[in-house]
Scaffold this motif. Structure first.
Motif, mmCIF file in Angstrom:
data_model
loop_
_atom_site.group_PDB
_atom_site.id
_atom_site.type_symbol
_atom_site.label_atom_id
_atom_site.label_comp_id
_atom_site.label_asym_id
_atom_site.label_seq_id
_atom_site.Cartn_x
_atom_site.Cartn_y
_atom_site.Cartn_z
ATOM 1 N N GLN A 1 -14.525 0.796 7.424
ATOM 2 C CA GLN A 1 -14.902 -0.560 7.051
ATOM 3 C C GLN A 1 -14.242 -1.531 8.016
ATOM 4 O O GLN A 1 -13.144 -2.009 7.787
ATOM 5 C CB GLN A 1 -14.468 -0.847 5.618
ATOM 6 N N ALA A 2 -14.925 -1.814 9.106
ATOM 7 C CA ALA A 2 -14.372 -2.701 10.124
ATOM 8 C C ALA A 2 -14.409 -4.150 9.645
ATOM 9 O O ALA A 2 -15.284 -4.544 8.892
ATOM 10 C CB ALA A 2 -15.159 -2.574 11.423
ATOM 11 N N SER A 3 -13.451 -4.910 10.113
ATOM 12 C CA SER A 3 -13.407 -6.330 9.787
ATOM 13 C C SER A 3 -14.554 -7.051 10.469
ATOM 14 O O SER A 3 -14.857 -6.811 11.625
ATOM 15 C CB SER A 3 -12.084 -6.921 10.259
ATOM 16 N N LEU A 4 -15.204 -7.943 9.734
ATOM 17 C CA LEU A 4 -16.306 -8.697 10.307
ATOM 18 C C LEU A 4 -15.821 -9.951 11.018
ATOM 19 O O LEU A 4 -16.564 -10.582 11.750
ATOM 20 C CB LEU A 4 -17.301 -9.079 9.204
ATOM 21 N N GLN A 5 -14.580 -10.332 10.812
ATOM 22 C CA GLN A 5 -14.041 -11.528 11.433
ATOM 23 C C GLN A 5 -13.690 -11.223 12.895
ATOM 24 O O GLN A 5 -13.447 -10.093 13.262
ATOM 25 C CB GLN A 5 -12.780 -11.971 10.717
ATOM 26 N N HIS A 6 -13.632 -12.293 13.700
ATOM 27 C CA HIS A 6 -13.374 -12.098 15.117
ATOM 28 C C HIS A 6 -12.110 -12.772 15.595
ATOM 29 O O HIS A 6 -11.792 -12.707 16.757
ATOM 30 C CB HIS A 6 -14.566 -12.623 15.928
ATOM 31 N N ARG A 7 -11.400 -13.430 14.744
ATOM 32 C CA ARG A 7 -10.210 -14.136 15.175
ATOM 33 C C ARG A 7 -8.973 -13.304 14.927
ATOM 34 O O ARG A 7 -8.927 -12.423 14.077
ATOM 35 C CB ARG A 7 -10.121 -15.476 14.460
ATOM 36 N N TYR A 8 -7.932 -13.650 15.649
ATOM 37 C CA TYR A 8 -6.676 -12.909 15.612
ATOM 38 C C TYR A 8 -6.062 -12.878 14.210
ATOM 39 O O TYR A 8 -5.639 -11.835 13.739
ATOM 40 C CB TYR A 8 -5.704 -13.557 16.607
ATOM 41 N N SER A 9 -6.023 -14.014 13.531
ATOM 42 C CA SER A 9 -5.421 -14.055 12.199
ATOM 43 C C SER A 9 -6.213 -13.204 11.207
ATOM 44 O O SER A 9 -5.631 -12.593 10.314
ATOM 45 C CB SER A 9 -5.283 -15.491 11.699
ATOM 46 N N ASP A 10 -7.521 -13.134 11.376
ATOM 47 C CA ASP A 10 -8.324 -12.265 10.516
ATOM 48 C C ASP A 10 -8.019 -10.799 10.796
ATOM 49 O O ASP A 10 -7.974 -9.976 9.880
ATOM 50 C CB ASP A 10 -9.813 -12.541 10.723
ATOM 51 N N TRP A 11 -7.818 -10.475 12.058
ATOM 52 C CA TRP A 11 -7.443 -9.109 12.421
ATOM 53 C C TRP A 11 -6.097 -8.756 11.800
ATOM 54 O O TRP A 11 -5.924 -7.662 11.267
ATOM 55 C CB TRP A 11 -7.403 -8.963 13.944
ATOM 56 N N VAL A 12 -5.147 -9.685 11.838
ATOM 57 C CA VAL A 12 -3.824 -9.437 11.256
ATOM 58 C C VAL A 12 -3.949 -9.233 9.750
ATOM 59 O O VAL A 12 -3.311 -8.335 9.192
ATOM 60 C CB VAL A 12 -2.840 -10.586 11.583
ATOM 61 N N ALA A 13 -4.764 -10.035 9.082
ATOM 62 C CA ALA A 13 -4.961 -9.870 7.643
ATOM 63 C C ALA A 13 -5.576 -8.508 7.338
ATOM 64 O O ALA A 13 -5.160 -7.819 6.391
ATOM 65 C CB ALA A 13 -5.846 -10.987 7.102
ATOM 66 N N HIS A 14 -6.549 -8.111 8.135
ATOM 67 C CA HIS A 14 -7.170 -6.801 7.956
ATOM 68 C C HIS A 14 -6.148 -5.677 8.204
ATOM 69 O O HIS A 14 -6.096 -4.711 7.448
ATOM 70 C CB HIS A 14 -8.361 -6.664 8.907
ATOM 71 N N LEU A 15 -5.346 -5.823 9.234
ATOM 72 C CA LEU A 15 -4.318 -4.834 9.542
ATOM 73 C C LEU A 15 -3.312 -4.729 8.396
ATOM 74 O O LEU A 15 -2.905 -3.627 8.017
ATOM 75 C CB LEU A 15 -3.613 -5.222 10.847
ATOM 76 N N THR A 16 -2.926 -5.865 7.840
ATOM 77 C CA THR A 16 -1.984 -5.882 6.721
ATOM 78 C C THR A 16 -2.576 -5.162 5.514
ATOM 79 O O THR A 16 -1.898 -4.362 4.853
ATOM 80 C CB THR A 16 -1.624 -7.337 6.345
ATOM 81 N N GLN A 17 -3.826 -5.417 5.244
ATOM 82 C CA GLN A 17 -4.491 -4.750 4.124
ATOM 83 C C GLN A 17 -4.539 -3.240 4.348
ATOM 84 O O GLN A 17 -4.256 -2.459 3.433
ATOM 85 C CB GLN A 17 -5.906 -5.313 3.965
ATOM 86 N N ARG A 18 -4.886 -2.814 5.545
ATOM 87 C CA ARG A 18 -4.916 -1.378 5.847
ATOM 88 C C ARG A 18 -3.536 -0.760 5.711
ATOM 89 O O ARG A 18 -3.395 0.349 5.199
ATOM 90 C CB ARG A 18 -5.444 -1.145 7.269
ATOM 91 N N ALA A 19 -2.507 -1.464 6.175
ATOM 92 C CA ALA A 19 -1.145 -0.936 6.094
ATOM 93 C C ALA A 19 -0.690 -0.796 4.650
ATOM 94 O O ALA A 19 0.050 0.121 4.312
ATOM 95 C CB ALA A 19 -0.182 -1.836 6.869
#
Length: 189
Positions: free
Chosen positions: A71-89
């Motif tokens: 389930q890849a993140s649909l957002q393209h900004r850095y902060s969205d990537w960090v939020a997605h990474l945090t959720q995965r972690a």
């Protein structure tokens, strides 16, 4: 030719840990798997950029399809990537305390969660400034942008931007528009 990978994608593709590569120049032959080195040689031997790009796409596409998150993140900004990474972690392994999550993030991304969030907020401030400048045709109102992005004041925004990039927000914006050496910053626009 340069190829950029987000730290978690690099880890998924190569099993390299970003923490081992932060703030270092490393010879590819010392860290990359043999099949990656063969691809690098093919890219170097290619006759033109189109062929280089084709070699890289043919190499990366099947590997990414095999290891990409379901389930890849649909957002393209850095902060969205960090939020997605945090959720995965938070859900990826036993030990879901805040400290365990922060350790996983640092292992995957190479930087602590706090630093990643600071960079995400700085990116948002930069996007806000370019949007504001485009809409009003004036210089950005840095005090307002700082307030909107959660900085304590304009100087806090400027200090943070200078710490991350080495430039004030104003100088960074001008550099991106006027100097070829700022090409890496243009990648995020």
């Amino acid at each position: 030719m340069i190829t950029l990978f987000m730290p978690d994608a690099l880890h998924a593709l190569t099993q390299l840990r970003a923490t081992d590569l932060v703030d270092r120049f490393v010879d590819a032959s010392a860290v990359l798997p043999p099949d990656w080195l063969a691809m690098c040689q093919q890219v170097q031997d290619a006759l033109d950029d189109a062929q280089r790009l084709h070699v890289m796409e043919e190499f990366l596409e099947p590997r990414w399809q095999q290891c990409r998150p379901s389930q890849a993140s649909l957002q393209h900004r850095y902060s969205d990537w960090v939020a997605h990474l945090t959720q995965r972690a938070a859900v990826s392994a036993p030990g879901r305390s805040l400290r365990q999550v922060e350790r996983r993030i640092k292992q995957w991304a190479g930087l602590p969660l706090r630093e990643l969030r600071i960079m995400g907020r700085s990116e948002e401030a930069f996007y806000a400034s370019t949007t504001q400048a485009a809409q009003t045709a004036d210089k950005p109102d840095w005090a307002q942008i700082a307030a909107d992005m959660g900085y304590s004041d304009q100087s806090h925004l400027i200090r943070t931007t200078r710490r991350i990039t080495g430039f004030t927000p104003e100088a960074l914006g001008k550099g991106i528009q006027q100097h070829e050496s700022f090409w890496a910053y243009r990648l995020w626009m």
